[in-house]
Each structure stands twice: as C-alpha cells, then as structure tokens.
Design a protein around this motif. Structure first.
Motif, PDB file in Angstrom:
ATOM      1  N   UNK A  70       0.833  -1.206   0.000  1.00 10.67           N
ATOM      2  CA  UNK A  70       0.000   0.000   0.000  1.00 10.67           C
ATOM      3  C   UNK A  70       0.865   1.253   0.000  1.00 10.67           C
ATOM      4  N   UNK A  71       1.910   1.253   0.810  1.00  8.61           N
ATOM      5  CA  UNK A  71       2.806   2.415   0.850  1.00  8.61           C
ATOM      6  C   UNK A  71       3.545   2.588  -0.479  1.00  8.61           C
ATOM      7  N   UNK A  72       3.970   1.488  -1.085  1.00 10.56           N
ATOM      8  CA  UNK A  72       4.684   1.588  -2.355  1.00 10.56           C
ATOM      9  C   UNK A  72       3.768   2.070  -3.472  1.00 10.56           C
ATOM     10  N   UNK A  73       2.537   1.571  -3.508  1.00 11.74           N
ATOM     11  CA  UNK A  73       1.575   2.036  -4.524  1.00 11.74           C
ATOM     12  C   UNK A  73       1.275   3.517  -4.321  1.00 11.74           C
ATOM     13  N   UNK A  74       1.078   3.908  -3.076  1.00 16.42           N
ATOM     14  CA  UNK A  74       0.830   5.322  -2.777  1.00 16.42           C
ATOM     15  C   UNK A  74       2.025   6.174  -3.200  1.00 16.42           C
ATOM     16  N   UNK A  75       3.225   5.668  -2.950  1.00 15.11           N
ATOM     17  CA  UNK A  75       4.433   6.401  -3.340  1.00 15.11           C
ATOM     18  C   UNK A  75       4.521   6.547  -4.852  1.00 15.11           C
ATOM     19  N   UNK A  76       4.221   5.456  -5.569  1.00 17.24           N
ATOM     20  CA  UNK A  76       4.298   5.490  -7.027  1.00 17.24           C
ATOM     21  C   UNK A  76       3.246   6.431  -7.618  1.00 17.24           C
ATOM     22  N   UNK A  77       2.072   6.476  -7.007  1.00 16.35           N
ATOM     23  CA  UNK A  77       0.982   7.329  -7.522  1.00 16.35           C
ATOM     24  C   UNK A  77       1.213   8.808  -7.218  1.00 16.35           C
ATOM     25  N   UNK A  78       1.736   9.088  -6.040  1.00 16.20           N
ATOM     26  CA  UNK A  78       1.778  10.488  -5.597  1.00 16.20           C
ATOM     27  C   UNK A  78       2.769  11.336  -6.372  1.00 16.20           C
ATOM     28  N   UNK A  79       3.908  10.773  -6.697  1.00 15.20           N
ATOM     29  CA  UNK A  79       4.925  11.558  -7.390  1.00 15.20           C
ATOM     30  C   UNK A  79       5.705  12.478  -6.468  1.00 15.20           C
ATOM     31  N   UNK A  80       5.322  12.561  -5.206  1.00 14.00           N
ATOM     32  CA  UNK A  80       6.032  13.388  -4.232  1.00 14.00           C
ATOM     33  C   UNK A  80       7.164  12.545  -3.637  1.00 14.00           C
ATOM     34  N   UNK A  81       8.326  12.643  -4.235  1.00 13.27           N
ATOM     35  CA  UNK A  81       9.443  11.764  -3.880  1.00 13.27           C
ATOM     36  C   UNK A  81       9.867  11.946  -2.429  1.00 13.27           C
ATOM     37  N   UNK A  82      10.084  13.165  -1.991  1.00 11.97           N
ATOM     38  CA  UNK A  82      10.567  13.406  -0.633  1.00 11.97           C
ATOM     39  C   UNK A  82       9.546  12.952   0.409  1.00 11.97           C
ATOM     40  N   UNK A  83       8.282  13.320   0.221  1.00 13.27           N
ATOM     41  CA  UNK A  83       7.247  12.945   1.184  1.00 13.27           C
ATOM     42  C   UNK A  83       7.060  11.425   1.226  1.00 13.27           C
ATOM     43  N   UNK A  84       7.018  10.788   0.068  1.00  9.35           N
ATOM     44  CA  UNK A  84       6.827   9.335   0.016  1.00  9.35           C
ATOM     45  C   UNK A  84       7.996   8.595   0.645  1.00  9.35           C
ATOM     46  N   UNK A  85       9.203   9.037   0.343  1.00  7.14           N
ATOM     47  CA  UNK A  85      10.387   8.404   0.925  1.00  7.14           C
ATOM     48  C   UNK A  85      10.384   8.564   2.436  1.00  7.14           C
TER      49      UNK A  85
END
Length: 172
Positions: A115-130
C-alpha cells in the motif's frame, strides 16, 4: 524467523551494535524501495506487473521452496557466501543480512508495504513518500533493536526441563 534473528543478533556480546546494524539494513532496504517507487512512479508498477518479472520471481521462489523441501542443495552457494565473509560476525555483514532480510521478510509486511509503495508510485512526491516509508521502516525495525539487544540475556533465563530443551535447540 525471530528465533533465527535473535541467535544472529545475540552473539559476541555486542548485541546492541549488531541489532542496530540489522535494523539499519531493513530500514535502508525498505526506504530504497519507497524511493525507487516514488521516483519512477508508474514505471515501478509496470515493472512489477510485467509477466516476465513475475515469472522470474516465481522461478526463484519455487527453487528456494523446493530446496527447503530437500530437492535441491545450494550448499555451494553457502560455501561461496562463507568465502566472501558472510559466515563471519561483523557489523558490515550484519547490515547486509538485515538488508536482505528486509527484502525476504517483506511478504510478512506485504499488505502495508504494498500500500505504501503504490501510494508512493501514484503520488509523485518523492521526498514525502520516501519519508513516509522511512518512518514505517523505522517502526518495523525498532523491535529488532529491542529484541536483539536483550538476546544475550534471554539465554540466562531458567526454564523447566521441557522449555530448556526447546530453548537450547533454538538458541544454540
């Protein structure tokens, strides 16, 4: 997997250092996955949905599963790992084992991590997702520091004869 991990972390009297390096390895592997997912966006999903990639992962998991059942012997790989230093206790090797464990143990945390990886891939916000994956992996790896730092003391606990036999098998 926890008894094996405790045995690994409870050696040589440097429990806190080994536990911290093991947890750091998990933290680095999960955070790197999150960074890669956030950076590549839809490409990450496309790679993971590719039938060729899934087939290669299927073959690897099948071979490893069959080896656990005794159909294959990968002892030559173990010998190679020992030559490269994997059998020796060091902080570097413990970090590398933690990094590998983060990737291997991810099925245990699969739904949350996916779920976190899919959210990271969708959001495009690299710093926030990381950062979010970093926080998750920190929370996931923290118990390893706590358990590993007390692993040496666990061996000293007096148990009944039956429990003592089980403990000797697990921790020896």
């Amino acid at each position: 997997m926890i008894p094996i991990t405790l045995r690994l972390l409870g050696r040589d009297g440097h429990n806190l250092a080994y536990s911290t390096m093991y947890a750091l390895g998990i933290l680095v592997s999960y955070t790197s996955l999150g960074f890669f997912a956030a950076l590549t966006g839809k490409l990450f999903g496309a790679i993971m949905a590719n039938p060729s990639v899934n087939f290669i992962l299927f073959l690897i998991m099948t071979l490893l599963g069959l080896s656990m059942l005794g159909y294959f012997n990968f002892s030559k790989l173990q010998a190679l790992g020992d030559k490269l230093g994997a059998g020796k206790a060091s902080l570097k090797n413990t970090f590398l084992i933690g990094t590998g464990a983060g990737l291997v143990a991810s099925p245990c945390t699969g739904p949350i991590l996916a779920t976190l990886l899919v959210n990271s891939a969708k959001s495009g916000a690299v710093a926030e997702s990381t950062f979010l994956i970093f926080i998750y992996s920190f929370g996931f790896s923290l118990p390893y520091i706590l358990l590993g730092s007390t692993a040496g003391h666990i061996k000293k606990i007096k148990l009944s004869n039956n429990l003592q036999l089980i403990a000797e098998v697990v921790f020896s």
